[in-house]
Each structure stands twice: as structure tokens, then as C-alpha cells.
Design a protein around this motif. Structure first.
Motif, PDB file in Angstrom:
ATOM      1  N   GLN A 158      76.110  86.742  64.515  1.00 52.70           N
ATOM      2  CA  GLN A 158      75.642  85.618  63.709  1.00 52.70           C
ATOM      3  C   GLN A 158      74.240  85.882  63.172  1.00 52.70           C
ATOM      4  N   ALA A 159      73.388  86.488  63.999  1.00 53.77           N
ATOM      5  CA  ALA A 159      72.026  86.801  63.556  1.00 53.77           C
ATOM      6  C   ALA A 159      72.049  87.802  62.401  1.00 53.77           C
ATOM      7  N   GLU A 160      72.971  88.771  62.456  1.00 56.79           N
ATOM      8  CA  GLU A 160      73.082  89.732  61.358  1.00 56.79           C
ATOM      9  C   GLU A 160      73.501  89.047  60.065  1.00 56.79           C
ATOM     10  N   VAL A 161      74.463  88.136  60.167  1.00 56.06           N
ATOM     11  CA  VAL A 161      74.919  87.424  58.972  1.00 56.06           C
ATOM     12  C   VAL A 161      73.795  86.556  58.411  1.00 56.06           C
ATOM     13  N   ASP A 162      73.055  85.900  59.284  1.00 53.21           N
ATOM     14  CA  ASP A 162      71.938  85.065  58.820  1.00 53.21           C
ATOM     15  C   ASP A 162      70.888  85.914  58.096  1.00 53.21           C
ATOM     16  N   ALA A 164      71.404  88.816  56.619  1.00 49.28           N
ATOM     17  CA  ALA A 164      71.986  89.266  55.351  1.00 49.28           C
ATOM     18  C   ALA A 164      71.963  88.147  54.316  1.00 49.28           C
ATOM     19  N   ALA A 165      72.211  86.913  54.750  1.00 52.74           N
ATOM     20  CA  ALA A 165      72.200  85.773  53.825  1.00 52.74           C
ATOM     21  C   ALA A 165      70.823  85.593  53.200  1.00 52.74           C
ATOM     22  N   ARG A 166      69.780  85.834  53.995  1.00 51.06           N
ATOM     23  CA  ARG A 166      68.412  85.656  53.483  1.00 51.06           C
ATOM     24  C   ARG A 166      68.051  86.648  52.389  1.00 51.06           C
ATOM     25  N   THR A 167      68.787  87.734  52.275  1.00 52.75           N
ATOM     26  CA  THR A 167      68.509  88.688  51.196  1.00 52.75           C
ATOM     27  C   THR A 167      68.943  88.138  49.837  1.00 52.75           C
ATOM     28  N   GLY A 168      69.851  87.165  49.842  1.00 51.60           N
ATOM     29  CA  GLY A 168      70.371  86.616  48.598  1.00 51.60           C
ATOM     30  C   GLY A 168      71.317  87.545  47.871  1.00 51.60           C
ATOM     31  N   LYS A 169      71.777  88.590  48.524  1.00 49.69           N
ATOM     32  CA  LYS A 169      72.596  89.602  47.865  1.00 49.69           C
ATOM     33  C   LYS A 169      74.062  89.597  48.322  1.00 49.69           C
ATOM     34  N   VAL A 170      74.416  88.676  49.221  1.00 53.20           N
ATOM     35  CA  VAL A 170      75.800  88.584  49.693  1.00 53.20           C
ATOM     36  C   VAL A 170      76.506  87.472  48.922  1.00 53.20           C
ATOM     37  N   PRO A 171      77.677  87.715  48.344  1.00 51.97           N
ATOM     38  CA  PRO A 171      78.402  86.665  47.626  1.00 51.97           C
ATOM     39  C   PRO A 171      78.605  85.432  48.505  1.00 51.97           C
ATOM     40  N   PRO A 172      78.343  84.236  47.973  1.00 53.22           N
ATOM     41  CA  PRO A 172      78.426  83.012  48.787  1.00 53.22           C
ATOM     42  C   PRO A 172      79.782  82.812  49.460  1.00 53.22           C
ATOM     43  N   LEU A 272      79.299  96.287  56.277  1.00 54.52           N
ATOM     44  CA  LEU A 272      78.680  96.316  54.951  1.00 54.52           C
ATOM     45  C   LEU A 272      77.378  95.511  54.951  1.00 54.52           C
ATOM     46  N   ALA A 273      77.359  94.419  55.707  1.00 48.16           N
ATOM     47  CA  ALA A 273      76.120  93.638  55.817  1.00 48.16           C
ATOM     48  C   ALA A 273      75.037  94.462  56.496  1.00 48.16           C
ATOM     49  N   ARG A 274      75.414  95.216  57.522  1.00 46.86           N
ATOM     50  CA  ARG A 274      74.420  96.050  58.210  1.00 46.86           C
ATOM     51  C   ARG A 274      73.923  97.170  57.304  1.00 46.86           C
ATOM     52  N   TRP A 275      74.795  97.712  56.464  1.00 42.17           N
ATOM     53  CA  TRP A 275      74.387  98.744  55.501  1.00 42.17           C
ATOM     54  C   TRP A 275      73.389  98.165  54.509  1.00 42.17           C
ATOM     55  N   LEU A 276      73.645  96.939  54.051  1.00 45.53           N
ATOM     56  CA  LEU A 276      72.703  96.258  53.163  1.00 45.53           C
ATOM     57  C   LEU A 276      71.355  96.069  53.859  1.00 45.53           C
ATOM     58  N   LEU A 277      71.386  95.599  55.096  1.00 48.48           N
ATOM     59  CA  LEU A 277      70.142  95.360  55.820  1.00 48.48           C
ATOM     60  C   LEU A 277      69.370  96.648  56.056  1.00 48.48           C
ATOM     61  N   TYR A 278      70.085  97.728  56.298  1.00 48.49           N
ATOM     62  CA  TYR A 278      69.411  99.025  56.457  1.00 48.49           C
ATOM     63  C   TYR A 278      68.681  99.398  55.167  1.00 48.49           C
ATOM     64  N   GLY A 279      69.331  99.194  54.030  1.00 48.75           N
ATOM     65  CA  GLY A 279      68.682  99.492  52.759  1.00 48.75           C
ATOM     66  C   GLY A 279      67.469  98.628  52.502  1.00 48.75           C
ATOM     67  N   VAL A 280      67.564  97.348  52.875  1.00 48.38           N
ATOM     68  CA  VAL A 280      66.443  96.431  52.680  1.00 48.38           C
ATOM     69  C   VAL A 280      65.271  96.817  53.583  1.00 48.38           C
ATOM     70  N   ARG A 281      65.571  97.124  54.841  1.00 49.21           N
ATOM     71  CA  ARG A 281      64.496  97.460  55.791  1.00 49.21           C
ATOM     72  C   ARG A 281      63.789  98.755  55.425  1.00 49.21           C
ATOM     73  N   THR A 282      64.542  99.714  54.885  1.00 49.48           N
ATOM     74  CA  THR A 282      63.952 101.003  54.522  1.00 49.48           C
ATOM     75  C   THR A 282      63.504 101.038  53.064  1.00 49.48           C
TER      76      THR A 282
END
Length: 315
Positions: A158-162, A164-172, A272-282
Motif C-alpha cells: 500500500q505504501a508503494e502504491v501511495d 506512486a500515486a504522488r508522482t501523478g504519473k499512474v493512470p487514475p 511497474l510502479a516500483r520501476w517508476l519509483l526507481y526512475g523518480v528516485r534516481t
């Protein structure tokens, strides 16, 4: 620090007394956290030497070495039907930490896209993962690696999804789909098991119709067994995935988990959400763009499935 193959060969001779290095080769895909080489000794035995490139990798390598020392007897006794890279020796590094050396496990990387259904390799893969999930969780606990209960693991997802949601890049619509499944308490009633935690084609070795070894145990933990099945259900041909799951279920002795496949498919989506977060963090725009494109494709695919299911129920 990036070490040359010759430097790694020298470390191998220090780590394993009597090892007489004859040749050394860099593997095709050396990775970024470890310097790796294959050392061939005078008797033509092949050894793999790994040296961490930074402190975090060194700490992970030490924890992995402890776990492998505990998994080795399980493989020797036949409770694991595949080999694991048990360290044969260590060499201290000038900057701190240690390099590890183990005998190379024979086999080729798994070709998942061409995996065939039936009693051969697909079944061997299912039995191998089931045997892993049957191991006592105390093995991971004694190695000092993470241990999660079902509720804590659900909160972790749930924390990962939250995030990812804060990035604004996941389809609603995709976010709503994930949140709905995370709120379904029944879906998350499972018995945690030993899991590898980072399986991929490069980490699973194959010889003929048999799994010969599994590599890279640094992400092992006690958690949801669905995580080790996710990549297979997503990437393997459907008929082969059915054979994997059939063999898996037959090998498990306490499989009372009607939602295992559902969580595995969800874990594949959340990757895929974790891949997005990895890109955002790096701050790597190419990774972010790649993740966003895959998330959009997944959103389109799940929408089509939901519409088809709605039409089927109305018919």
C-alpha cells in the motif's frame, strides 16, 4: 571502484587456498553493484568471484553469504532440488568488506518466452519454487534478513502504491484497481514463506529439462510466495504457466491459498510502479518514460479485460 578481471582472479586465489588461476573471464552482463569474474583453475574448475563496488553492496553480500551458508545443506540434503552459490572462501578488501568466491553452477539462463507446457522444464520450475517456499522460515530469520507477516506486507505494498500515486504519473483507473485489491482483506490472508524476492531469467539456471541452480539471493525474505510467481505468470506462455502452477501446487504440502494467483498477477502489475519509483528516485528520465508507457499499456489492457468481463456477465 571497478576491478579488472586480473585483480578479481588474485582475490580468488586468496579466498580459496590452493586455487591455481589459469584463466579469467568477465561475464557477459557484469552488473553495477558488484565486480564479477569467472576464474578457471588449472584443473578446469570454474569459480565465480564477486567483489562489492560500494558499502551497501558489501553489506548485502555479507547477509547473502550467511543465508547461502544455511541454504547449502538444504540443497545437499535434497530438500532444495537445485544448487545455490555457497561461498567457498572470502578475501578481505583494502577499503573494507569482502569478496566472495563460489564454484560456478552449471546451466544456462532460463528462456522463459519459449518455455513449453508439460512435465519437463515448466514442471521442474514449479517444483523448485514450491520446495523453496516449503523451507522453514527460521532459515531467513537466522540470517538476519527481513521477515513480514501478511498484514505488514500488505501495508508495504500500500505504501508503494501511495508513493506512486504522488508522482501523478499512474493512470487514475489503474490506481483505483490497485487500491481496491489492497483493500480486499480476504485477498491478503496467506501464510508467509521463504521467498527469493528477485527472480528473473538470468537468476534461474537450466540444464535440459531441469532447474540446476538459482543465483543472487540478496533480496530473500519471509513474505508473500506470490512474489516469486509473479514474473512467471506475466512473462511465460499461458500453457506453460499453467504447467508451472500445477506442479507447484502438487509439491506444496500446506497450500490453502485460493488467492495466490490473484496476488501474483497484482504483484506483476505493482512491479511497474516500483520501476517508476526507481526512475523518480534516481532522476532518470528514460526509466520514467519507460515506466509510464508500460503503465498506460497496462491500463488499456485491464480496461479491455474489465469491459469483456462486464459483457460476459450481462450475456
Amino acid at each position: 571502484m571497478v576491478r579488472s578481471p586480473l585483480a578479481l582472479a588474485a582475490l580468488a586465489t586468496v579466498a580459496v587456498p590452493g586455487l591455481d588461476a589459469f584463466d579469467v573471464r568477465r561475464p557477459p552482463r557484469p552488473g553495477t553493484d558488484y565486480d564479477t569474474a569467472v576464474v578457471i583453475d588449472s584443473t578446469r574448475q570454474r569459480w565465480v568471484v564477486r567483489a562489492p563496488q560500494h558499502a551497501a553492496a558489501g553489506a548485502a553480500l555479507e547477509a547473502e553469504a550467511v543465508l547461502l551458508g544455511l541454504l547449502g545443506p538444504e540443497a545437499t540434503a535434497g530438500r532444495l532440488p537445485f544448487a545455490v552459490p555457497v561461498p567457498a572462501g572470502f578475501a578481505h578488501l583494502p577499503e573494507g568488506g569482502r569478496a566472495t568466491v563460489h564454484l560456478e553452477i552449471p546451466g544456462q539462463s532460463l528462456d522463459i518466452e519459449h518455455l513449453q507446457p508439460g512435465p519437463g522444464l515448466a514442471a521442474s520450475l514449479g517444483r523448485a519454487l514450491a520446495a523453496l517456499h516449503e523451507l522453514p522460515t527460521s532459515i531467513v530469520e537466522n540470517a538476519g534478513l527481513p521477515v513480514y507477516d501478511a498484514a505488514a506486507y500488505r501495508q508495504r505494498r500500500q505504501a508503494e502504491v501511495d508513493e506512486a500515486a504522488r508522482t501523478g504519473k499512474v493512470p487514475p483507473a489503474l490506481l483505483r484497481r490497485w487500491e481496491s485489491r489492497l483493500e480486499d482483506v480476504a485477498l491478503w490472508r496467506f501464510r508467509p514463506t521463504v521467498v527469493h524476492g528477485d527472480l528473473s531469467t538470468e537468476r534461474v539456471l537450466v540444464g535440459g529439462d531441469t532447474i540446476t541452480g538459482i543465483l543472487h539471493w540478496g533480496d530473500a525474505c519471509v513474505a508473500d510466495p506470490a512474489d516469486d510467481l509473479a514474473w512467471l505468470l506475466v512473462a511465460a506462455p499461458t500453457e506453460a504457466a499453467d504447467s508451472i502452477m500445477e506442479a507447484y501446487q502438487l509439491r506444496r504440502t500446506e497450500l490453502l491459498d485460493p488467492h495466490l494467483v490473484d496476488r501474483a498477477l497484482l504483484a506483476g502489475e505493482l512491479a511497474l510502479a516500483r520501476w517508476l519509483l526507481y526512475g523518480v528516485r534516481t532522476n532518470e528520465a528514460e526509466i520514467i518514460d519507460d515506466a509510464v508507457a508500460m503503465l498506460v499499456d497496462l491500463d488499456d489492457h485491464t480496461r479491455a479485460l474489465d469491459e469483456a468481463e462486464a459483457e460476459r456477465q450481462m450475456a
